[in-house]
Design an enzyme around this catalytic site. Sequence first.
Site, PDB file in Angstrom:
ATOM      1  N   SER A 149       0.748  -1.561  -0.187  1.00  0.00           N
ATOM      2  CA  SER A 149      -0.194  -0.084  -0.092  1.00  0.00           C
ATOM      3  C   SER A 149       1.272   1.356  -0.586  1.00  0.00           C
ATOM      4  O   SER A 149       1.982   1.785   0.720  1.00  0.00           O
ATOM      5  CB  SER A 149      -0.909   0.137   1.394  1.00  0.00           C
ATOM      6  OG  SER A 149      -1.891   0.822   1.148  1.00  0.00           O
ATOM      7  N   GLU A 150       0.940   1.807  -0.951  1.00  0.00           N
ATOM      8  CA  GLU A 150       1.833   3.191  -1.214  1.00  0.00           C
ATOM      9  C   GLU A 150       1.970   4.064  -0.269  1.00  0.00           C
ATOM     10  O   GLU A 150       2.473   4.628  -0.444  1.00  0.00           O
ATOM     11  CB  GLU A 150       1.424   4.101  -2.882  1.00  0.00           C
ATOM     12  CG  GLU A 150       0.414   4.595  -3.187  1.00  0.00           C
ATOM     13  CD  GLU A 150      -0.893   3.914  -3.403  1.00  0.00           C
ATOM     14  OE1 GLU A 150      -0.604   2.527  -3.536  1.00  0.00           O
ATOM     15  OE2 GLU A 150      -1.434   4.721  -4.099  1.00  0.00           O
ATOM     16  N   ASN A 151       0.870   4.409   0.615  1.00  0.00           N
ATOM     17  CA  ASN A 151       1.220   5.220   2.098  1.00  0.00           C
ATOM     18  C   ASN A 151       2.507   5.238   2.880  1.00  0.00           C
ATOM     19  O   ASN A 151       2.151   5.523   4.218  1.00  0.00           O
ATOM     20  CB  ASN A 151      -0.519   5.311   2.533  1.00  0.00           C
ATOM     21  CG  ASN A 151      -1.024   3.827   2.773  1.00  0.00           C
ATOM     22  OD1 ASN A 151      -1.238   3.404   2.278  1.00  0.00           O
ATOM     23  ND2 ASN A 151      -1.537   3.986   4.507  1.00  0.00           N
TER      24      ASN A 151
END
Lengths: 210, 210, 240, 240
Positions: A45-47
């Site tokens: 998840s790119e966060n």
Amino acid sequence: MWTRDQQAARAAKELQDGFYVNLGIGMPTLVANFIPEGVDVTLQSENGMLGMGPFPFAGEEDPDLINAGKQTITELDRTSYFSSTDSFAMIRGGHIDLSILGAMEVADNGDIANWMIPGKMVKGMGGAMDLVAGVKKIIVLMEHNAKDGSAKFKTACTLPLTGKGVVDMVISELAVLARPAKGAPFRLIELAPGIDLDMLKGRTEGHFEA
Amino acid sequence: MWTRDQQAARAAKELQDGFYVNLGIGMPTLVANFIPEGVDVTLQSENGMLGMGPFPFAGEEDPDLINAGKQTITELDRTSYFSSTDSFAMIRGGHIDLSILGAMEVADNGDIANWMIPGKMVKGMGGAMDLVAGVKKIIVLMEHNAKDGSAKFKTACTLPLTGKGVVDMVISELAVLARPAKGAPFRLIELAPGIDLDMLKGRTEGHFEA
Amino acid sequence: MANKLYPDAKAALDGLLFDGMTIMSGGFGLCGIPEKLIAALRDAGVKDLTVISNNAGVDGFGLGQLLETRQIAKMISSYVGENKEFERQYLAGELQLEFNPQGTLAERIRAGGAGIPGFYTKTGVGTLVAEGKEHKDFATASGTETYILETGLVADVSIVKAWKADPYGNLIFRKTSRNFNPMMATAGKVTVVEVEELVPAGTFDPDHIHTPGVFVQRLFVGRDYEKRIEQRTVRQREPA
Amino acid sequence: MANKLYPDAKAALDGLLFDGMTIMSGGFGLCGIPEKLIAALRDAGVKDLTVISNNAGVDGFGLGQLLETRQIAKMISSYVGENKEFERQYLAGELQLEFNPQGTLAERIRAGGAGIPGFYTKTGVGTLVAEGKEHKDFATASGTETYILETGLVADVSIVKAWKADPYGNLIFRKTSRNFNPMMATAGKVTVVEVEELVPAGTFDPDHIHTPGVFVQRLFVGRDYEKRIEQRTVRQREPA
């Protein structure tokens, strides 16, 4: 013709054991429900998370633990957290094997448009431009035609691009189109049940090899 | 004339409470012994540590805990460890207040040479070029003259440079020369006991304001 | 040791604020945002702000509070979809907006903090994002590719939310609330941090510290964190 | 899950080695070097290596072992002062050497792993290091300054030493033995890691992991670490 779930299940067949995968918001999220038996994938998840788990049970939501769609999620025994900068270094550096994204348009040269419609309020590209530029393989999961019936796999994108020449595979409710390398032409890989080549061609604008 | 210890003690007067400081190998290391009462400084070691403690007691050396001079050291209650990349991001980004380094030559425009002598085997610049380019204030602690008697504070460096226009202060056994900003001329700040201006000028090549 | 501890957000921002300043604000969505410092900025009334933040909060919470009071003149963000007041001001031409791809934004902030004025990236090549930017070819394993130059970002003040701090300003973040916070801590001329808990010096394992104290100038403990959830998604327990 | 675990250094390197390849090797001095993997490279006899490592070991230990056997054709380092055999080969013209400032070397490795082909830095401007490199002016807070372009570095194989790993390849480093290891783990086409201890999945606090498993392709537990100390410095206990 495939249902949305069948479309997601077809995309899930592209997952290989050991893959690190980033799933976009919307239909791509469904792919997680169809990961084949014996195939172990790690979701990024790119966060700032590697090893994303399922949604929490009601009452166990943690506001400090969300995915890139801002949904509450859980961690696994493999999970690691890191900063946004480290997350996109991972993406930009080509360490993620596969990203499955939605799109408004894909061109037969691999261009993709999925972030803005001129004249409408633009929400922003978020991480989409980074993902299409950095991830090794890009699969687009989309409806074959827009609401007005126009083809979404086109000879050229009409909307502002998210990335140029980056798409490797398109999975719609009608068919799977794919190419072996960036720069190569797209080719028909698979037709959904009840769809034949003429029907597909009639609803497609972009070029593909049959 | 100052002894080496007095020279180091003079440099220690430049430390301000709360400073983050990187000390070079050799004479600069001595500065840690003369930190004034009431002044709290945190020592950075560019191999990846902030908050460097003293040498360990015999028998308590830890091979995983060394400073940039490869000496065994200890940690403090403030210590943090990080990668070499993060360490030099800290240095290059201007987050270290002061570095005290040795030098073979300093020019009156602030150039410094301390890493190579043409014709001799060159060991490498290590972190010296990064430190002089990135740290807010650069103090050079050196002998006023080379073994052959030639001045080390010169009108121009003859050796290959470590950094251009970067030195803020020079402390030798004879005097303190400093300037208020990069680009400004050096000025005599202090003479060691028993040294007068003429003596200093006689042993100095570079220009300074008296 | 130079004291870094302040009693509250107002005190921690005292003397740092001026109209027209640039502020970096940590967080992704509403996760890991400096709630107390944003509220204190609103109360301080400082205006014409340029705010660098991945998102713009929601109506009435997070940076949404500074939009309501019209204190923000310009946002540098990657995604602002969650805010009706933002949309209204933007469409009315009252608010400037610079979109950056999220990874480019994150890297620009890291670069600013690391003394790197510019770097090349493939992200955005061939898109609107590349317009007006320097293009340069580099040889790679797969042949020559074109990249664009992106520049480092710094701020007058960075406002950061961490989980725990010690009195030296060493910080530890929790789960995905880390996001943009550690990088922004490096890129503020002054970095002000709010935490949920202050621990005594020496409590942290020095191998576990995410942000070394050198990046933190001011620090306080916030109370009663609201930590709103934007998308509450849950699953059902399997019947036993 | 794809298995990342190998019985030993030899097995972990099997099939990866070829003459003329580029290898990144972690460590600072002899601290945090991949002892077992270096020894296995020596035993494998692969030659004409380009080795990217901050230092070159000492005579007979660390990378010094690969110098003795003449397996290294070129070093990219910041400091090589501790090795007589290195000096001999270099002065005899048998060994190529590219010096990088230590921070530039570290950043080039990070850039390689992060998909950044080039970045600008002030380090080395006006020195031999800047010769032949592109110069570019950027506006900064203190006026216009000149920077030089440095490029990203990648390796065919990175060899890395960590303290602990789990079966997913998540890594934790210990104290200053971290140094170049985490960045090199990101910049190898294949990254091979030796650790002192393998822990069961789920043992690590996910907030404490230094290198996420995505960067680690192969992993083994080394035995009997020598961990030589270069400069044993101690202080005396105060008399009671």
